[in-house]
Design a protein around this motif. Sequence first.
Motif, PDB file in Angstrom:
ATOM      1  N   UNK A 279       0.936  -1.097   0.044  1.00  0.00           N
ATOM      2  CA  UNK A 279      -0.048  -0.085   0.082  1.00  0.00           C
ATOM      3  C   UNK A 279       0.821   1.453   0.115  1.00  0.00           C
ATOM      4  N   UNK A 280       1.946   1.293   0.705  1.00  0.00           N
ATOM      5  CA  UNK A 280       2.895   2.484   0.899  1.00  0.00           C
ATOM      6  C   UNK A 280       4.055   2.454   0.066  1.00  0.00           C
ATOM      7  N   UNK A 281       4.006   1.134  -1.028  1.00  0.00           N
ATOM      8  CA  UNK A 281       5.095   1.192  -1.889  1.00  0.00           C
ATOM      9  C   UNK A 281       6.400   1.172  -1.325  1.00  0.00           C
ATOM     10  N   UNK A 282       6.713   0.344  -0.254  1.00  0.00           N
ATOM     11  CA  UNK A 282       7.706   0.024   0.344  1.00  0.00           C
ATOM     12  C   UNK A 282       8.515  -1.418   0.180  1.00  0.00           C
ATOM     13  N   UNK A 283       9.499  -1.670  -0.205  1.00  0.00           N
ATOM     14  CA  UNK A 283       9.861  -3.247   0.081  1.00  0.00           C
ATOM     15  C   UNK A 283       9.878  -3.982   1.213  1.00  0.00           C
ATOM     16  N   UNK A 284       9.057  -4.959   0.990  1.00  0.00           N
ATOM     17  CA  UNK A 284       8.436  -5.734   2.133  1.00  0.00           C
ATOM     18  C   UNK A 284       9.173  -6.242   3.155  1.00  0.00           C
ATOM     19  N   UNK A 285      10.542  -6.378   3.083  1.00  0.00           N
ATOM     20  CA  UNK A 285      11.797  -6.818   4.227  1.00  0.00           C
ATOM     21  C   UNK A 285      11.887  -5.560   5.024  1.00  0.00           C
ATOM     22  N   UNK A 286      11.791  -4.152   4.610  1.00  0.00           N
ATOM     23  CA  UNK A 286      11.804  -3.286   5.410  1.00  0.00           C
ATOM     24  C   UNK A 286      10.660  -3.076   6.448  1.00  0.00           C
TER      25      UNK A 286
ATOM     26  N   UNK B 252      16.667  -7.534  -4.015  1.00  0.00           N
ATOM     27  CA  UNK B 252      15.845  -7.805  -4.944  1.00  0.00           C
ATOM     28  C   UNK B 252      14.508  -7.147  -4.890  1.00  0.00           C
ATOM     29  N   UNK B 253      14.106  -7.036  -3.793  1.00  0.00           N
ATOM     30  CA  UNK B 253      12.842  -6.697  -3.306  1.00  0.00           C
ATOM     31  C   UNK B 253      12.860  -4.891  -3.487  1.00  0.00           C
ATOM     32  N   UNK B 254      13.981  -4.329  -3.290  1.00  0.00           N
ATOM     33  CA  UNK B 254      14.106  -3.081  -3.385  1.00  0.00           C
ATOM     34  C   UNK B 254      14.509  -2.507  -4.729  1.00  0.00           C
ATOM     35  N   UNK B 255      15.075  -3.234  -5.581  1.00  0.00           N
ATOM     36  CA  UNK B 255      15.609  -3.012  -6.930  1.00  0.00           C
ATOM     37  C   UNK B 255      14.607  -3.371  -8.058  1.00  0.00           C
ATOM     38  N   UNK B 256      13.702  -4.246  -7.478  1.00  0.00           N
ATOM     39  CA  UNK B 256      13.147  -4.601  -8.844  1.00  0.00           C
ATOM     40  C   UNK B 256      11.993  -3.507  -9.524  1.00  0.00           C
ATOM     41  N   UNK B 257      11.471  -2.522  -8.840  1.00  0.00           N
ATOM     42  CA  UNK B 257      10.509  -1.558  -9.613  1.00  0.00           C
ATOM     43  C   UNK B 257      11.516  -0.405  -9.696  1.00  0.00           C
ATOM     44  N   UNK B 258      12.652  -0.540  -9.591  1.00  0.00           N
ATOM     45  CA  UNK B 258      13.580   0.780  -9.815  1.00  0.00           C
ATOM     46  C   UNK B 258      14.145   0.733 -11.395  1.00  0.00           C
ATOM     47  N   UNK B 259      14.053   1.722 -12.089  1.00  0.00           N
ATOM     48  CA  UNK B 259      14.592   1.520 -13.418  1.00  0.00           C
ATOM     49  C   UNK B 259      16.150   2.048 -13.401  1.00  0.00           C
ATOM     50  N   UNK B 260      16.785   1.140 -12.977  1.00  0.00           N
ATOM     51  CA  UNK B 260      18.239   1.465 -12.964  1.00  0.00           C
ATOM     52  C   UNK B 260      18.899   0.411 -13.998  1.00  0.00           C
ATOM     53  N   UNK B 261      20.231   0.684 -14.411  1.00  0.00           N
ATOM     54  CA  UNK B 261      21.110  -0.184 -15.256  1.00  0.00           C
ATOM     55  C   UNK B 261      20.903  -1.551 -14.935  1.00  0.00           C
ATOM     56  N   UNK B 262      20.713  -2.414 -15.920  1.00  0.00           N
ATOM     57  CA  UNK B 262      20.730  -3.917 -15.410  1.00  0.00           C
ATOM     58  C   UNK B 262      21.869  -4.439 -14.904  1.00  0.00           C
ATOM     59  N   UNK B 263      22.996  -3.983 -15.318  1.00  0.00           N
ATOM     60  CA  UNK B 263      24.535  -4.502 -14.771  1.00  0.00           C
ATOM     61  C   UNK B 263      24.438  -4.208 -13.347  1.00  0.00           C
ATOM     62  N   UNK B 264      23.795  -3.200 -12.594  1.00  0.00           N
ATOM     63  CA  UNK B 264      23.875  -2.909 -11.424  1.00  0.00           C
ATOM     64  C   UNK B 264      23.155  -3.880 -10.615  1.00  0.00           C
TER      65      UNK B 264
END
Length: 526
Positions: A23-30, A130-142
């Motif tokens: 709901x609050x768009x935060x990665x669930x592990x946090x 994975x949970x934090x970066x999966x919705x971020x548009x960052x270079x795939x190599x990172x």
Amino acid sequence: MQQIELILGLLVAVAVLAILARKIRVAYPILLVLGGLVLGLIPGLPELQLDPEVVFLVFVPPLVYAAAVTTPWRDFRANLRPILFLAIGLVLATMLAVAAVAHLAIGGLGWPVAFVLAAIVAPTDTVSITAITEHLRIPRRIVIILEGESLVNDAVALVAYRMAVAAVVAGSFSASRAGVWFLWAAAGGVVIGLAVGWLVVWLRGNLHHPPVEIIISLLTPFGAYLPAEAVGASGVLAVVATGLYVGRCGLDVLSARTRVHGFAFWQVLVFLLNGLVFVLIGLRLRAIVNELAGLSWTTLVGYAALVTAVVIVVRLVWVFPATYLPRVLSPGLRQRDPSPPWRQVVVVGWAGMRGIDSLVTAMALPFLTSAGSPFPERSLIVFLSFGVILATLVPEGLSLPVLIRRLKLRAGEVEEREEALARLAAAKAALARLDQLAAEDGAPRDLIDYLRALYQRRSKLFQARLDQGDAKGHEEYASSARRVRKEILEAERKAVRELRDREEISDDVLREIEEDLDLEELRLEE
């Protein structure tokens, strides 16, 4: 009975936290780590005692296997050098720094115990990253480097953890014996893991029974871990090797139904294991703090802040020379792989979140040494580990999206082009096969014509994406087609449910048809 009710209640808490995170768009592990902290402060909750070896066996193999089996081998191999610099070099540097600072700053913490703490907090966490970066548009190599690092550093840190714990439990340490064991642990673990992986792929390729195949996939990490541990090799490295082999070679032998059901099963399993660990540590946290009654809250928080600072600073200091120095020293490397922008290096340096791996290894510490005395400073190690997880996962996890926006990092087009290339190749293969089928006697012409028009439309869409031309018209058509198809599927679903409600068909028939309709709808969403 009380423990069963407690575990069910914990699962409810995990589900609520996951819903809130979405709901609050935060990665669930946090939210899970914060939820565990809150549980630790609630008075009256019962304490759930778990055997340390059981904790390690239940949680570590399946979580490591799930990360390994989804690792893209081509990208992992292409980025092996930076991954190893982080997974081996940085882990060892972090262990040395944390052990030295903890030994010097925390009274009564001997060198072996300090290295146990260091081995626990050194590796980053695959699930959190994975949970934090999966919705971020960052270079795939990172993303590949961060996920590859967290996979390999799990194995490295867990081998070091086993060695450090053995030294504390036995009360002695032999460098030569540890070196020989390390070599055997690494080589034996990899060989056993590859052998188990080959056996699993062969077995599943000859079964063709989705429920049994999924059960075998669940048993696979344990089938690699237990034999390796039985002969003194690294069970974690065996699980990593098995996962990489199955992920690379095993998908081709599975049926479509097995792949779909298996993927869903492992998603749920990984989520449940992560959630349970965080809430279980929350239940233990109050007892741990009570055991540390001789230390004030100020002292405990100060120790946790100090260890966290060392972990963060060592990573930030390490990533820049590890990235640029090899290219300065090697012209060939500099030509093959030019230096990345400093902004990407900053993101890699800041994305050092700790999580489930550190938590499980902290909880798996034995209660007693071989002499029967309590494991030295066990409660303090568990508390500091939770503190490091809290202080890296929450601030870094919440600030990473902001940092990426400030640095103006954008995802490259390589992955999108590769997807378009693959889908175009699939559409062309379908058209070629349709031409062959059309020449055969008995082929329904209306179906052939319908499918040919469908795949020709797909070919034009993906060709336009590859050529970076104007694909707007094709995209709009595809979007409209998906909307119309979803409406049709919903009409089919409604009609079948009405038949069931009038008791003209059974619930079994309804479920069978709904499964087919659901699969079609999922394909449209993809």
